[in-house]
Design a protein around this motif. Structure first.
Motif, PDB file in Angstrom:
ATOM      1  N   GLN A  27       0.832  -1.198   0.000  1.00 33.80           N
ATOM      2  CA  GLN A  27       0.000   0.000   0.000  1.00 33.80           C
ATOM      3  C   GLN A  27       0.867   1.249   0.000  1.00 33.80           C
ATOM      4  O   GLN A  27       1.980   1.242   0.513  1.00 33.80           O
ATOM      5  CB  GLN A  27      -0.894  -0.008   1.248  1.00 33.80           C
TER       6      GLN A  27
ATOM      7  N   HIS B  15      -4.830   6.972   2.623  1.00 36.39           N
ATOM      8  CA  HIS B  15      -4.596   5.778   1.812  1.00 36.39           C
ATOM      9  C   HIS B  15      -4.738   6.136   0.339  1.00 36.39           C
ATOM     10  O   HIS B  15      -5.764   6.668  -0.086  1.00 36.39           O
ATOM     11  CB  HIS B  15      -5.596   4.685   2.190  1.00 36.39           C
TER      12      HIS B  15
ATOM     13  N   ALA C 161       3.782   0.650   2.524  1.00 36.64           N
ATOM     14  CA  ALA C 161       3.491  -0.159   3.698  1.00 36.64           C
ATOM     15  C   ALA C 161       3.135  -1.575   3.265  1.00 36.64           C
ATOM     16  O   ALA C 161       2.448  -1.764   2.256  1.00 36.64           O
ATOM     17  CB  ALA C 161       2.338   0.452   4.498  1.00 36.64           C
ATOM     18  N   THR C 162       3.605  -2.525   4.021  1.00 43.40           N
ATOM     19  CA  THR C 162       3.329  -3.922   3.720  1.00 43.40           C
ATOM     20  C   THR C 162       2.789  -4.621   4.956  1.00 43.40           C
ATOM     21  O   THR C 162       3.199  -4.313   6.081  1.00 43.40           O
ATOM     22  CB  THR C 162       4.598  -4.650   3.251  1.00 43.40           C
ATOM     23  N   PRO C 163       1.860  -5.563   4.781  1.00 38.34           N
ATOM     24  CA  PRO C 163       1.375  -6.306   5.934  1.00 38.34           C
ATOM     25  C   PRO C 163       2.430  -7.291   6.404  1.00 38.34           C
ATOM     26  O   PRO C 163       3.167  -7.866   5.604  1.00 38.34           O
ATOM     27  CB  PRO C 163       0.137  -7.023   5.389  1.00 38.34           C
TER      28      PRO C 163
ATOM     29  N   LYS D 274       0.038  -6.664  11.694  1.00 40.30           N
ATOM     30  CA  LYS D 274       0.427  -5.264  11.668  1.00 40.30           C
ATOM     31  C   LYS D 274       0.870  -4.851  10.275  1.00 40.30           C
ATOM     32  O   LYS D 274       1.229  -5.678   9.441  1.00 40.30           O
ATOM     33  CB  LYS D 274       1.528  -4.983  12.677  1.00 40.30           C
ATOM     34  N   THR D 275       0.820  -3.536  10.039  1.00 43.50           N
ATOM     35  CA  THR D 275       1.310  -2.946   8.806  1.00 43.50           C
ATOM     36  C   THR D 275       2.659  -2.320   9.100  1.00 43.50           C
ATOM     37  O   THR D 275       2.817  -1.611  10.086  1.00 43.50           O
ATOM     38  CB  THR D 275       0.323  -1.882   8.294  1.00 43.50           C
TER      39      THR D 275
ATOM     40  N   GLU E  67      -5.824  -0.226   5.755  1.00 51.12           N
ATOM     41  CA  GLU E  67      -6.153   0.515   6.955  1.00 51.12           C
ATOM     42  C   GLU E  67      -6.376   1.983   6.619  1.00 51.12           C
ATOM     43  O   GLU E  67      -5.659   2.558   5.800  1.00 51.12           O
ATOM     44  CB  GLU E  67      -5.032   0.394   7.982  1.00 51.12           C
TER      45      GLU E  67
END
Lengths: 111, 112
Positions: free
Chosen positions: A33, A45, A90-92, A98-99, B101
């Motif tokens: 993301q 986002h 950002a990656t899970p 968590k991110t 999110e």
């Protein structure tokens, strides 16, 4: 540990130019993301790209994902002064919830 | 539709005090995560709650605690504040853990 790292750390361009930011990560991911943050406020986002996708567009944004190189890029075309912000990939967490964020790229668009 | 809301917007505390930060997720979202962001860095994960249960915890001391209420809102508590706790505290909600999110505007905590 799994982590997105953005490159460059800072980028300064003129209005109308394109801005490209890169992100590298270390382990396999399900999705990646991109977020924007203005002046230390909440993150917005921008786009989510799944591991089986290679490219995704949203308005002036274009995101690519190369899972073989574990990298992603965010291209902002025809930049505007209002695009001045910090951009984070950002990656899970693999197997977790968590991110994980990188340190971000600070983009300055001069009018 | 209302996004994620957080309160207060800004907070100033002194060392040793405790603080409670509040977050209301997007309607329909059952997962709430908390992040700490110090100046010049990306957000660092503190907690995630889903259906009132803690699902994940980051590398933060026990001075940090959180809970989620039946209406899915959440509180982050920090005890015995240190100068290094000064940061922007972000809350994020998602439909389920592992999906995109969506973040609130954050609470700026300054510890003097």
């Amino acid at each position: 540990s799994q982590q997105g790292e953005e490159d460059p750390q800072a980028l300064s361009i003129q209005e109308g130019e394109n801005a490209t930011m890169n992100c590298s990560y270390k382990t396999s991911i399900n999705n990646l993301q991109w977020y924007r943050q203005n002046s230390g406020r909440g993150l917005v986002h921008l786009i989510l790209i799944r591991s089986n996708e290679r490219e995704k567009h949203s308005g002036r944004l274009r995101v690519t994902l190369d899972t073989s190189k574990k990298s992603s890029s965010l291209l902002i075309t025809a930049s505007r002064a209002a695009d001045t912000a910090s951009y984070f990939c950002a990656t899970p967490e693999t197997g977790g919830f968590k991110t994980i964020f990188g340190a971000g790229t600070r983009l300055f668009v001069k009018a | 539709d209302a996004g994620v809301t957080q309160s207060p917007t800004h907070l100033i505390k002194t060392r040793g005090q405790h603080v409670t930060l509040r977050c209301s997720p997007i309607s329909g979202h059952k997962s709430v995560s908390w992040y700490q962001q110090v100046l010049g860095q990306g957000p660092q994960f503190i907690f995630q709650y889903y259906e009132k249960e803690e699902r994940g915890r980051g590398n933060f001391p026990d001075r940090f605690s959180a809970r989620q209420f039946p209406n899915y809102s959440s509180e982050l508590n920090v005890n015995a504040l240190l100068l290094g706790d000064s940061a922007l505290y972000l809350c994020a909600s998602s439909a389920a853990g592992g999906t995109a999110e969506f973040f609130g505007p954050g609470t700026r905590l300054t510890v003097l």
